[in-house]
Design an enzyme around this catalytic site. Structure first.
Site, mmCIF file in Angstrom:
data_model
loop_
_atom_site.group_PDB
_atom_site.id
_atom_site.type_symbol
_atom_site.label_atom_id
_atom_site.label_comp_id
_atom_site.label_asym_id
_atom_site.label_seq_id
_atom_site.Cartn_x
_atom_site.Cartn_y
_atom_site.Cartn_z
ATOM 1 N N SER A 126 -12.243 4.570 5.521
ATOM 2 C CA SER A 126 -12.615 3.909 6.781
ATOM 3 C C SER A 126 -13.963 4.415 7.247
ATOM 4 C CB SER A 126 -11.581 4.162 7.882
ATOM 5 O OG SER A 126 -10.602 5.046 7.460
ATOM 6 N N ASP B 50 0.856 -1.186 0.000
ATOM 7 C CA ASP B 50 0.000 0.000 0.000
ATOM 8 C C ASP B 50 0.900 1.247 0.000
ATOM 9 O OD1 ASP B 50 -2.329 1.529 0.235
ATOM 10 O OD2 ASP B 50 -2.324 1.433 2.437
ATOM 11 N N HIS B 51 0.599 2.214 -0.832
ATOM 12 C CA HIS B 51 1.355 3.473 -0.896
ATOM 13 C C HIS B 51 2.866 3.308 -1.050
ATOM 14 C CE1 HIS B 51 -1.850 6.340 -0.440
ATOM 15 N NE2 HIS B 51 -2.378 5.585 0.492
HETATM 16 ZN ZN ZN Z 1 -4.366 5.379 1.025
#
Ligand code: ZN
Length: 369
Positions: free
Chosen positions: A231, A98-99
Protein backbone atom coordinates in the site's frame (compact mmCIF):
# COMPACT_ATOMS: atom_id res chain seq x y z
CA UNK A 1 -19.08 -13.10 -20.30
CA UNK A 2 -15.57 -12.00 -19.33
CA UNK A 3 -15.31 -13.67 -15.93
CA UNK A 4 -11.73 -14.77 -16.47
CA UNK A 5 -9.00 -16.03 -14.21
CA UNK A 6 -6.50 -13.48 -12.97
CA UNK A 7 -3.78 -15.47 -14.74
CA UNK A 8 -4.65 -13.83 -18.08
CA UNK A 9 -4.51 -10.39 -16.49
CA UNK A 10 -1.21 -11.11 -14.73
CA UNK A 11 0.53 -12.69 -17.71
CA UNK A 12 -0.49 -9.77 -19.89
CA UNK A 13 0.95 -7.45 -17.24
CA UNK A 14 4.19 -9.46 -16.99
CA UNK A 15 4.67 -9.52 -20.76
CA UNK A 16 4.03 -5.77 -21.07
CA UNK A 17 6.02 -4.72 -18.02
CA UNK A 18 3.04 -3.21 -16.22
CA UNK A 19 1.26 -4.30 -13.04
CA UNK A 20 -2.34 -4.66 -11.97
CA UNK A 21 -3.68 -3.54 -8.65
CA UNK A 22 -5.68 -6.22 -6.83
CA UNK A 23 -8.19 -4.62 -4.52
CA UNK A 24 -9.55 -6.02 -1.26
CA UNK A 25 -13.24 -5.72 -0.52
CA UNK A 26 -15.53 -6.57 2.39
CA UNK A 27 -18.91 -5.60 0.94
CA UNK A 28 -20.73 -6.25 -2.33
CA UNK A 29 -20.95 -2.60 -3.35
CA UNK A 30 -17.17 -2.28 -3.15
CA UNK A 31 -16.79 -5.13 -5.64
CA UNK A 32 -19.18 -3.33 -7.97
CA UNK A 33 -17.18 -0.12 -7.51
CA UNK A 34 -13.98 -1.88 -8.65
CA UNK A 35 -15.67 -3.18 -11.77
CA UNK A 36 -17.13 0.24 -12.57
CA UNK A 37 -13.80 2.01 -12.07
CA UNK A 38 -12.02 -0.53 -14.28
CA UNK A 39 -14.75 -0.17 -16.91
CA UNK A 40 -14.09 3.58 -16.92
CA UNK A 41 -10.38 2.85 -17.40
CA UNK A 42 -10.96 -0.03 -19.85
CA UNK A 43 -8.66 -2.27 -17.83
CA UNK A 44 -8.87 -5.72 -16.27
CA UNK A 45 -10.31 -5.94 -12.75
CA UNK A 46 -9.01 -8.10 -9.91
CA UNK A 47 -11.32 -8.20 -6.90
CA UNK A 48 -10.02 -10.00 -3.84
CA UNK A 49 -11.36 -11.00 -0.44
CA UNK A 50 -9.37 -12.33 2.52
CA UNK A 51 -10.86 -14.89 4.91
CA UNK A 52 -12.03 -12.34 7.53
CA UNK A 53 -13.69 -10.50 4.63
CA UNK A 54 -15.52 -13.69 3.64
CA UNK A 55 -16.84 -14.02 7.20
CA UNK A 56 -17.94 -10.36 7.12
CA UNK A 57 -19.71 -10.80 3.80
CA UNK A 58 -21.25 -13.92 5.34
CA UNK A 59 -22.80 -11.66 7.99
CA UNK A 60 -20.47 -12.00 11.00
CA UNK A 61 -19.40 -8.59 12.40
CA UNK A 62 -16.81 -10.43 14.54
CA UNK A 63 -15.00 -11.14 11.29
CA UNK A 64 -11.71 -12.29 12.79
CA UNK A 65 -13.50 -15.20 14.43
CA UNK A 66 -15.68 -16.30 11.54
CA UNK A 67 -16.69 -19.94 11.13
CA UNK A 68 -16.22 -21.95 7.95
CA UNK A 69 -20.00 -21.86 7.46
CA UNK A 70 -20.05 -18.04 7.56
CA UNK A 71 -17.08 -17.84 5.19
CA UNK A 72 -18.77 -20.27 2.85
CA UNK A 73 -21.89 -18.08 2.77
CA UNK A 74 -19.69 -15.03 2.15
CA UNK A 75 -17.80 -16.78 -0.65
CA UNK A 76 -21.03 -17.83 -2.34
CA UNK A 77 -22.54 -14.37 -2.02
CA UNK A 78 -19.60 -12.49 -3.48
CA UNK A 79 -18.95 -15.04 -6.25
CA UNK A 80 -22.56 -15.01 -7.38
CA UNK A 81 -22.64 -11.21 -7.31
CA UNK A 82 -19.33 -10.68 -9.13
CA UNK A 83 -20.04 -13.32 -11.79
CA UNK A 84 -23.34 -11.67 -12.61
CA UNK A 85 -21.71 -8.25 -13.00
CA UNK A 86 -18.83 -9.73 -15.02
CA UNK A 87 -21.21 -11.32 -17.50
CA UNK A 88 -22.56 -7.89 -18.40
CA UNK A 89 -19.19 -6.16 -18.37
CA UNK A 90 -16.93 -5.49 -21.37
CA UNK A 91 -13.76 -5.91 -19.28
CA UNK A 92 -12.16 -9.09 -17.87
CA UNK A 93 -13.10 -9.54 -14.22
CA UNK A 94 -11.42 -11.94 -11.78
CA UNK A 95 -12.33 -12.91 -8.22
CA UNK A 96 -9.46 -13.99 -5.98
CA UNK A 97 -9.16 -15.34 -2.44
CA UNK A 98 -6.43 -13.37 -0.64
CA UNK A 99 -4.38 -15.20 2.04
CA UNK A 100 -6.22 -18.51 2.05
CA UNK A 101 -5.15 -20.20 5.28
CA UNK A 102 -5.96 -23.83 4.57
CA UNK A 103 -6.67 -26.32 1.81
CA UNK A 104 -10.29 -26.35 2.98
CA UNK A 105 -10.77 -22.61 2.59
CA UNK A 106 -9.11 -22.52 -0.84
CA UNK A 107 -11.27 -25.44 -1.99
CA UNK A 108 -14.36 -23.78 -0.56
CA UNK A 109 -13.72 -20.65 -2.65
CA UNK A 110 -13.04 -22.64 -5.83
CA UNK A 111 -16.29 -24.52 -5.22
CA UNK A 112 -18.13 -21.23 -4.66
CA UNK A 113 -16.96 -19.98 -8.06
CA UNK A 114 -13.78 -17.97 -7.38
CA UNK A 115 -11.48 -18.28 -10.39
CA UNK A 116 -8.31 -17.55 -8.42
CA UNK A 117 -7.18 -18.48 -4.90
CA UNK A 118 -4.14 -17.82 -2.76
CA UNK A 119 -2.84 -20.44 -0.40
CA UNK A 120 -0.53 -18.80 2.11
CA UNK A 121 1.79 -21.42 3.54
CA UNK A 122 4.62 -18.92 3.96
CA UNK A 123 4.72 -19.40 7.75
CA UNK A 124 5.11 -23.18 7.36
CA UNK A 125 8.39 -25.06 7.00
CA UNK A 126 9.39 -25.10 3.30
CA UNK A 127 8.48 -28.71 2.54
CA UNK A 128 5.05 -28.28 4.11
CA UNK A 129 4.45 -25.09 2.12
CA UNK A 130 5.34 -27.03 -1.08
CA UNK A 131 3.02 -29.89 -0.18
CA UNK A 132 0.08 -27.61 0.65
CA UNK A 133 0.50 -25.39 -2.42
CA UNK A 134 0.71 -28.43 -4.70
CA UNK A 135 -2.43 -29.92 -3.21
CA UNK A 136 -4.36 -26.66 -3.72
CA UNK A 137 -2.99 -26.23 -7.26
CA UNK A 138 -4.04 -29.76 -8.22
CA UNK A 139 -7.61 -29.17 -7.04
CA UNK A 140 -7.92 -25.63 -8.40
CA UNK A 141 -6.54 -26.47 -11.84
CA UNK A 142 -8.97 -29.36 -12.14
CA UNK A 143 -11.79 -26.88 -11.53
CA UNK A 144 -10.66 -24.02 -13.76
CA UNK A 145 -9.09 -21.78 -11.13
CA UNK A 146 -5.51 -20.54 -10.72
CA UNK A 147 -3.37 -20.42 -7.59
CA UNK A 148 -1.08 -17.90 -5.91
CA UNK A 149 1.30 -19.05 -3.19
CA UNK A 150 3.78 -17.20 -0.99
CA UNK A 151 7.41 -17.77 -0.21
CA UNK A 152 9.42 -15.79 2.31
CA UNK A 153 7.87 -13.93 5.21
CA UNK A 154 6.63 -10.35 5.17
CA UNK A 155 6.74 -8.20 8.25
CA UNK A 156 3.60 -6.55 9.53
CA UNK A 157 0.01 -7.39 10.08
CA UNK A 158 -2.73 -8.08 7.59
CA UNK A 159 -5.85 -9.89 8.65
CA UNK A 160 -4.15 -12.37 10.95
CA UNK A 161 -1.00 -12.83 8.97
CA UNK A 162 1.68 -12.09 11.50
CA UNK A 163 5.42 -12.10 11.20
CA UNK A 164 7.86 -10.42 13.50
CA UNK A 165 10.51 -9.78 10.90
CA UNK A 166 10.96 -10.01 7.17
CA UNK A 167 12.75 -12.89 5.53
CA UNK A 168 13.49 -12.23 1.89
CA UNK A 169 12.58 -14.79 -0.74
CA UNK A 170 15.54 -16.75 -2.10
CA UNK A 171 15.31 -16.62 -5.94
CA UNK A 172 16.74 -20.13 -6.26
CA UNK A 173 14.19 -21.55 -3.84
CA UNK A 174 11.43 -19.66 -5.69
CA UNK A 175 12.13 -21.60 -8.87
CA UNK A 176 12.25 -24.92 -7.03
CA UNK A 177 8.93 -24.03 -5.39
CA UNK A 178 7.22 -23.08 -8.66
CA UNK A 179 8.48 -26.24 -10.37
CA UNK A 180 7.36 -28.57 -7.63
CA UNK A 181 3.99 -27.01 -6.86
CA UNK A 182 2.74 -25.93 -10.30
CA UNK A 183 1.21 -22.75 -8.85
CA UNK A 184 0.53 -19.92 -11.29
CA UNK A 185 1.86 -17.00 -9.31
CA UNK A 186 4.07 -16.38 -6.34
CA UNK A 187 4.04 -13.64 -3.72
CA UNK A 188 7.63 -12.87 -2.84
CA UNK A 189 9.20 -11.05 0.07
CA UNK A 190 11.53 -8.32 -1.17
CA UNK A 191 11.15 -5.50 1.32
CA UNK A 192 7.44 -4.72 1.39
CA UNK A 193 5.44 -4.90 4.59
CA UNK A 194 1.77 -5.41 5.48
CA UNK A 195 -0.22 -2.64 7.16
CA UNK A 196 0.06 1.16 7.24
CA UNK A 197 3.23 1.49 9.28
CA UNK A 198 6.06 0.43 7.03
CA UNK A 199 8.68 2.72 8.53
CA UNK A 200 10.15 5.73 6.77
CA UNK A 201 13.19 3.96 5.33
CA UNK A 202 11.65 1.29 3.10
CA UNK A 203 14.12 -0.10 0.61
CA UNK A 204 12.72 -2.53 -1.92
CA UNK A 205 15.21 -5.17 -3.09
CA UNK A 206 14.59 -5.02 -6.82
CA UNK A 207 17.46 -7.50 -7.30
CA UNK A 208 15.30 -10.25 -5.79
CA UNK A 209 12.60 -9.66 -8.39
CA UNK A 210 15.14 -9.58 -11.23
CA UNK A 211 16.95 -12.72 -10.08
CA UNK A 212 13.71 -14.64 -9.60
CA UNK A 213 12.48 -13.71 -13.08
CA UNK A 214 15.85 -14.64 -14.62
CA UNK A 215 15.82 -18.03 -12.91
CA UNK A 216 12.27 -18.63 -14.07
CA UNK A 217 13.20 -17.86 -17.68
CA UNK A 218 16.15 -20.25 -17.59
CA UNK A 219 13.91 -23.00 -16.28
CA UNK A 220 11.06 -22.08 -18.66
CA UNK A 221 8.60 -21.50 -15.85
CA UNK A 222 5.56 -19.58 -17.05
CA UNK A 223 4.46 -17.94 -13.79
CA UNK A 224 4.02 -14.42 -12.46
CA UNK A 225 5.19 -12.57 -9.36
CA UNK A 226 3.03 -10.74 -6.86
CA UNK A 227 3.70 -7.96 -4.37
CA UNK A 228 1.91 -7.98 -1.03
CA UNK A 229 2.23 -5.32 1.64
CA UNK A 230 2.58 -2.60 -0.96
CA UNK A 231 0.00 0.00 0.00
CA UNK A 232 1.09 3.53 -0.72
CA UNK A 233 -0.54 5.03 2.41
CA UNK A 234 -1.00 8.36 0.60
CA UNK A 235 0.15 11.23 2.78
CA UNK A 236 -2.73 13.46 1.64
CA UNK A 237 -5.26 10.93 2.98
CA UNK A 238 -3.47 10.73 6.35
CA UNK A 239 -3.44 14.54 6.51
CA UNK A 240 -7.15 14.71 5.72
CA UNK A 241 -8.05 12.05 8.30
CA UNK A 242 -6.03 13.80 10.98
CA UNK A 243 -7.46 17.22 10.13
CA UNK A 244 -10.89 15.65 10.69
CA UNK A 245 -9.97 14.42 14.17
CA UNK A 246 -8.29 11.11 13.38
CA UNK A 247 -4.94 10.04 14.78
CA UNK A 248 -3.61 7.82 12.04
CA UNK A 249 0.09 7.71 11.28
CA UNK A 250 2.18 5.58 8.99
CA UNK A 251 4.31 5.28 5.90
CA UNK A 252 3.60 3.43 2.70
CA UNK A 253 5.84 2.03 0.00
CA UNK A 254 7.33 4.96 -1.92
CA UNK A 255 5.65 5.09 -5.33
CA UNK A 256 8.91 5.61 -7.22
CA UNK A 257 10.35 2.40 -5.77
CA UNK A 258 7.20 0.45 -6.58
CA UNK A 259 7.20 1.72 -10.14
CA UNK A 260 10.79 0.58 -10.51
CA UNK A 261 10.04 -3.04 -9.61
CA UNK A 262 7.08 -3.35 -12.00
CA UNK A 263 9.11 -3.65 -15.23
CA UNK A 264 11.49 -5.98 -13.36
CA UNK A 265 8.65 -8.49 -13.03
CA UNK A 266 6.00 -7.61 -10.44
CA UNK A 267 2.62 -8.19 -12.12
CA UNK A 268 0.10 -7.86 -9.28
CA UNK A 269 0.13 -5.34 -6.47
CA UNK A 270 -2.26 -5.85 -3.56
CA UNK A 271 -4.12 -2.79 -2.31
CA UNK A 272 -6.05 -3.02 0.93
CA UNK A 273 -4.87 -0.46 3.48
CA UNK A 274 -5.33 2.50 1.11
CA UNK A 275 -9.01 1.63 0.59
CA UNK A 276 -9.49 1.46 4.35
CA UNK A 277 -7.87 4.86 4.77
CA UNK A 278 -9.90 6.53 2.00
CA UNK A 279 -13.13 5.04 3.39
CA UNK A 280 -12.37 6.34 6.88
CA UNK A 281 -11.58 9.80 5.49
CA UNK A 282 -14.87 9.90 3.53
CA UNK A 283 -16.93 8.95 6.58
CA UNK A 284 -15.19 11.46 8.86
CA UNK A 285 -15.74 14.15 6.24
CA UNK A 286 -19.43 13.28 5.93
CA UNK A 287 -20.04 13.63 9.67
CA UNK A 288 -18.00 16.83 9.72
CA UNK A 289 -20.22 18.30 7.02
CA UNK A 290 -23.41 16.86 8.53
CA UNK A 291 -23.03 17.33 12.28
CA UNK A 292 -26.82 17.08 12.67
CA UNK A 293 -26.64 13.42 11.58
CA UNK A 294 -24.24 12.40 14.34
CA UNK A 295 -26.77 11.88 17.08
CA UNK A 296 -29.03 9.43 15.28
CA UNK A 297 -26.26 7.72 13.33
CA UNK A 298 -25.51 4.03 13.81
CA UNK A 299 -22.06 4.58 12.29
CA UNK A 300 -20.72 7.74 13.93
CA UNK A 301 -20.24 6.40 17.49
CA UNK A 302 -18.25 3.47 16.12
CA UNK A 303 -16.29 5.69 13.75
CA UNK A 304 -14.98 7.88 16.56
CA UNK A 305 -14.60 5.10 19.14
CA UNK A 306 -10.94 4.65 18.24
CA UNK A 307 -9.30 7.63 16.57
CA UNK A 308 -6.25 5.57 15.64
CA UNK A 309 -8.27 2.93 13.79
CA UNK A 310 -9.19 2.88 10.12
CA UNK A 311 -11.04 -0.44 10.20
CA UNK A 312 -14.29 0.40 8.43
CA UNK A 313 -15.72 -3.06 9.04
CA UNK A 314 -16.11 -2.04 12.67
CA UNK A 315 -17.98 1.18 11.96
CA UNK A 316 -20.32 -0.40 9.44
CA UNK A 317 -21.21 -3.43 11.52
CA UNK A 318 -24.71 -2.24 12.44
CA UNK A 319 -25.51 -2.38 8.73
CA UNK A 320 -23.72 -5.62 7.93
CA UNK A 321 -26.83 -7.52 6.88
CA UNK A 322 -28.20 -4.69 4.73
CA UNK A 323 -24.79 -4.22 3.07
CA UNK A 324 -24.16 -7.89 2.43
CA UNK A 325 -27.59 -8.62 1.02
CA UNK A 326 -28.08 -5.26 -0.71
CA UNK A 327 -31.52 -5.13 0.89
CA UNK A 328 -33.41 -3.03 3.45
CA UNK A 329 -31.28 0.12 3.17
CA UNK A 330 -32.41 3.08 5.29
CA UNK A 331 -31.72 6.76 4.71
CA UNK A 332 -28.34 6.68 6.43
CA UNK A 333 -27.09 3.73 4.41
CA UNK A 334 -28.34 5.32 1.20
CA UNK A 335 -26.21 8.37 1.99
CA UNK A 336 -23.15 6.49 3.21
CA UNK A 337 -22.94 3.81 0.51
CA UNK A 338 -21.85 6.21 -2.27
CA UNK A 339 -18.97 7.30 -0.02
CA UNK A 340 -17.75 3.70 0.25
CA UNK A 341 -17.92 3.44 -3.52
CA UNK A 342 -16.01 6.71 -4.01
CA UNK A 343 -13.23 5.56 -1.69
CA UNK A 344 -12.73 2.35 -3.67
CA UNK A 345 -12.75 4.24 -6.96
CA UNK A 346 -10.20 6.78 -5.74
CA UNK A 347 -7.73 3.97 -5.03
CA UNK A 348 -8.52 1.85 -8.11
CA UNK A 349 -8.25 4.83 -10.46
CA UNK A 350 -5.01 6.15 -8.99
CA UNK A 351 -3.32 2.75 -8.63
CA UNK A 352 -4.25 1.69 -12.15
CA UNK A 353 -2.79 4.83 -13.63
CA UNK A 354 0.36 4.56 -11.47
CA UNK A 355 0.90 0.89 -12.39
CA UNK A 356 0.25 1.30 -16.12
CA UNK A 357 -2.79 -0.93 -16.50
CA UNK A 358 -5.15 1.63 -18.04
CA UNK A 359 -6.64 0.52 -21.36
CA UNK A 360 -5.54 -3.13 -21.44
CA UNK A 361 -8.98 -4.82 -21.22
CA UNK A 362 -9.44 -5.60 -24.91
CA UNK A 363 -5.85 -6.80 -25.32
CA UNK A 364 -6.22 -9.13 -22.31
CA UNK A 365 -9.44 -10.57 -23.74
CA UNK A 366 -7.58 -11.47 -26.96
CA UNK A 367 -5.32 -13.76 -24.92
CA UNK A 368 -8.19 -15.62 -23.23
CA UNK A 369 -8.57 -19.20 -24.45
ZN1 ZN B 1 -0.83 -9.97 1.83
Amino acid sequence: MPYVSSDYILKYARDHKIAHGAFNVNTLIQAKAIIEACEELRCGAIIQVAEPGLAYIGGNPDFLNGTMEEKKLGAKRIAKYVKKLAEKSPIPVSLHLDHGRSYESAKMCVDAGFNSVMIDGSALPYEENVKLAKKVATYAHKHGAVVEAELGVLAGVEDHVFAASSTYTNPITAVDFLKRTGVDSLAISYGTKHGAVKGDNVKLRKEIVIATMENMMHEEIDATLVSHGSSLVPQYILNEINALGGEVGGHGIPLDQLREVIPAGISKINMDTDIRLATTRNLLEYFDQHKEKRETSKIYPLLIADRKSFEYRKYLKEYINELETNKGWNEELNEIAPLLVLAVKEIVLSASSYFGSVGDAVEIMKTVK
